[in-house]
Design an enzyme around this catalytic site. Structure first.
Site, PDB file in Angstrom:
ATOM      1  N   LYS A   1      15.720 -25.786  10.862  1.00 45.85           N
ATOM      2  CA  LYS A   1      14.512 -26.610  10.940  1.00 45.85           C
ATOM      3  C   LYS A   1      13.286 -25.710  11.020  1.00 45.85           C
ATOM      4  O   LYS A   1      13.011 -25.135  12.073  1.00 45.85           O
ATOM      5  CB  LYS A   1      14.557 -27.501  12.177  1.00 45.85           C
ATOM      6  CG  LYS A   1      15.888 -28.232  12.399  1.00 45.85           C
ATOM      7  CD  LYS A   1      16.001 -28.684  13.857  1.00 45.85           C
ATOM      8  CE  LYS A   1      17.380 -29.215  14.169  1.00 45.85           C
ATOM      9  NZ  LYS A   1      17.712 -30.429  13.466  1.00 45.85           N
TER      10      LYS A   1
ATOM     11  N   HIS B   1      15.356 -33.915  22.417  1.00 43.14           N
ATOM     12  CA  HIS B   1      16.016 -33.198  21.333  1.00 43.14           C
ATOM     13  C   HIS B   1      15.849 -31.687  21.475  1.00 43.14           C
ATOM     14  O   HIS B   1      16.219 -30.926  20.578  1.00 43.14           O
ATOM     15  CB  HIS B   1      15.416 -33.687  20.002  1.00 43.14           C
ATOM     16  CG  HIS B   1      16.206 -33.373  18.794  1.00 43.14           C
ATOM     17  ND1 HIS B   1      15.719 -32.577  17.769  1.00 43.14           N
ATOM     18  CD2 HIS B   1      17.451 -33.737  18.416  1.00 43.14           C
ATOM     19  CE1 HIS B   1      16.620 -32.481  16.811  1.00 43.14           C
ATOM     20  NE2 HIS B   1      17.684 -33.163  17.174  1.00 43.14           N
TER      21      HIS B   1
ATOM     22  N   LYS C   1      16.336 -27.782  22.637  1.00 45.08           N
ATOM     23  CA  LYS C   1      17.443 -26.860  22.906  1.00 45.08           C
ATOM     24  C   LYS C   1      16.835 -25.569  23.428  1.00 45.08           C
ATOM     25  O   LYS C   1      16.259 -24.792  22.661  1.00 45.08           O
ATOM     26  CB  LYS C   1      18.262 -26.580  21.638  1.00 45.08           C
ATOM     27  CG  LYS C   1      18.868 -27.824  20.994  1.00 45.08           C
ATOM     28  CD  LYS C   1      18.229 -28.053  19.663  1.00 45.08           C
ATOM     29  CE  LYS C   1      18.941 -29.174  18.911  1.00 45.08           C
ATOM     30  NZ  LYS C   1      18.047 -30.262  18.563  1.00 45.08           N
TER      31      LYS C   1
ATOM     32  N   HIS D   1      21.315 -27.242   8.833  1.00 44.84           N
ATOM     33  CA  HIS D   1      20.702 -27.841  10.016  1.00 44.84           C
ATOM     34  C   HIS D   1      19.471 -27.058  10.472  1.00 44.84           C
ATOM     35  O   HIS D   1      18.871 -27.363  11.495  1.00 44.84           O
ATOM     36  CB  HIS D   1      21.745 -27.906  11.146  1.00 44.84           C
ATOM     37  CG  HIS D   1      21.389 -28.831  12.262  1.00 44.84           C
ATOM     38  ND1 HIS D   1      21.096 -28.384  13.532  1.00 44.84           N
ATOM     39  CD2 HIS D   1      21.284 -30.186  12.312  1.00 44.84           C
ATOM     40  CE1 HIS D   1      20.850 -29.414  14.322  1.00 44.84           C
ATOM     41  NE2 HIS D   1      20.934 -30.515  13.610  1.00 44.84           N
TER      42      HIS D   1
ATOM     43  N   ASP E   1      17.021 -15.148  33.211  1.00 51.04           N
ATOM     44  CA  ASP E   1      16.311 -14.173  34.047  1.00 51.04           C
ATOM     45  C   ASP E   1      14.854 -13.967  33.641  1.00 51.04           C
ATOM     46  O   ASP E   1      14.262 -12.926  33.960  1.00 51.04           O
ATOM     47  CB  ASP E   1      17.029 -12.813  34.026  1.00 51.04           C
ATOM     48  CG  ASP E   1      18.357 -12.843  34.771  1.00 51.04           C
ATOM     49  OD1 ASP E   1      18.558 -13.767  35.577  1.00 51.04           O
ATOM     50  OD2 ASP E   1      19.191 -11.954  34.531  1.00 51.04           O
TER      51      ASP E   1
ATOM     52  N   ASP F   1       2.866 -18.717   3.230  1.00 53.08           N
ATOM     53  CA  ASP F   1       2.161 -17.547   2.675  1.00 53.08           C
ATOM     54  C   ASP F   1       2.766 -16.209   3.099  1.00 53.08           C
ATOM     55  O   ASP F   1       2.100 -15.172   3.034  1.00 53.08           O
ATOM     56  CB  ASP F   1       0.679 -17.570   3.080  1.00 53.08           C
ATOM     57  CG  ASP F   1      -0.104 -18.646   2.326  1.00 53.08           C
ATOM     58  OD1 ASP F   1       0.433 -19.181   1.331  1.00 53.08           O
ATOM     59  OD2 ASP F   1      -1.236 -18.946   2.747  1.00 53.08           O
TER      60      ASP F   1
END
Length: 337
Positions: free
Chosen positions: A257, A76, A78, A255, A83, A262
């Site tokens: 996440k 999952h 991404k 979407h 470079d 604090d």
């Protein structure tokens, strides 16, 4: 480049033209994709990209292209590394819905991090570990692939790249969330499309609320996976009744996440706040210890509240019978979702 979902639509058509152009210029280009997440793309397309100079590899491919024996264990992550100077990680995949071109979802609200400095190495190493497994290579024998890492930038902050998956003996992302929740003293902000915590995370959040810590949780107003959504709504109900501030994002699909604690530390990346991300999926998150960045993310959260609806106790208690039934059925399935 590594993505869970790549669809052969308008977005990837633009990206692949650039990748082919760069490969023709002599740039090493690698695309690592998950077999389940990219099941809509024909194998002939990846073969064609290879012929154009773009190297591709498939994570956990199906047997005979159809029989998937490891359907629960998905990569999952991404990750993009360019470079060894710039890296990206977060919630975005490569498909038209992620750039607001899908009528079903409308506006897509997500969070992606652009990283410079030495933390880029953590994502480069994470990519290479996955690539080595999927492609059967050992890129660690190529020291030139680790050159050019910058020591820092003008906007310096402390950052960790952490990853987890079923190949590890500990659930590092889960344990990091638990650590941050337990150390909270004032506030916790959570954005997640799926809120299906295990008992440890749920109890920690409920204890935080009862200890006087401000707990804010934002979820989508619509499902992309109905069973997951109604299980999420059930757990959100627990948090509402405990005294947390819970909201649905009503301006499209949420979407994003991550979590902010604090106003000092934030953790964003690919992992949802659910059992699947904690135990079954291969995930990667960035943990940033910086008050300025944390405040920026709190400001963004509060800006999102302008298009949210709060789930109050009265609102939740008054939900319809059919929603209660959906919640109960889907909650029973939560360990599988």
């Amino acid at each position: 480049i590594q993505y869970y979902i790549i669809k052969n639509d308008v977005l990837f058509n633009q990206i692949k033209d650039i990748l082919i152009e760069k490969a023709a210029q002599g740039v090493e280009v690698r695309v690592l994709f998950d077999a389940m997440g990219c099941r809509s793309v024909r194998h002939s397309y990846w073969k064609w990209l290879n012929e154009k100079g773009v190297q591709t590899a498939e994570f956990f491919p199906a047997i005979l292209r159809r029989l998937q024996l490891r359907i629960n264990y998905r990569n999952h992550r991404k990750i993009v590394v360019i470079d060894n100077k710039v890296a990206y990680v977060g919630g975005f995949n490569v498909a038209k819905e992620y750039i607001d071109l899908d009528e079903k979802f409308g506006h897509w609200r997500d969070t992606h991090l652009r990283i410079r400095g030495s933390a880029v190495l953590g994502l480069q190493v994470r990519f290479i570990l996955d690539w080595n497994y999927a492609a059967g290579e050992n890129l660690f024998l190529r020291p030139e692939l680790f050159g050019g890492i910058e020591a820092g930038t003008r906007d310096f902050c402390d950052m960790q790249i952490i990853s987890s998956g079923p190949d590890k003996t500990t659930q590092q992302i889960h344990d990091n969330y638990l650590r941050l929740i337990n150390k909270a003293q004032k506030s916790i902000y959570i954005q997640t499309p799926y809120f299906i915590p295990d008992e440890a995370i749920l109890n920690a959040l409920m204890i935080a609320v009862k200890s006087g810590i401000e707990v804010n949780i934002m979820i989508p107003c619509m499902p992309d996976h109905p069973f997951v959504y109604w299980a999420t709504y059930s757990y959100i109900g627990d948090m509402v009744m405990a005294g947390a501030n819970c909201y649905t994002y009503n301006n499209g699909f949420l979407h994003s996440k991550g979590m902010i604690v604090d106003g000092k530390v934030l953790c964003y990346g690919t992992a949802n706040m659910d059992i699947r991300s904690f135990a079954l999926n291969f995930e990667v998150n960035a943990v940033i210890y910086d008050a300025k960045k944390a405040r920026e993310m709190v400001d963004i959260f509060q800006k999102d509240l302008e298009v949210c609806r709060q789930i109050t106790r009265d609102y939740y208690v008054a939900r319809k019978l059919k929603i209660r039934i959906k919640e109960q059925i889907c909650r029973l399935l939560s360990p599988l979702l």
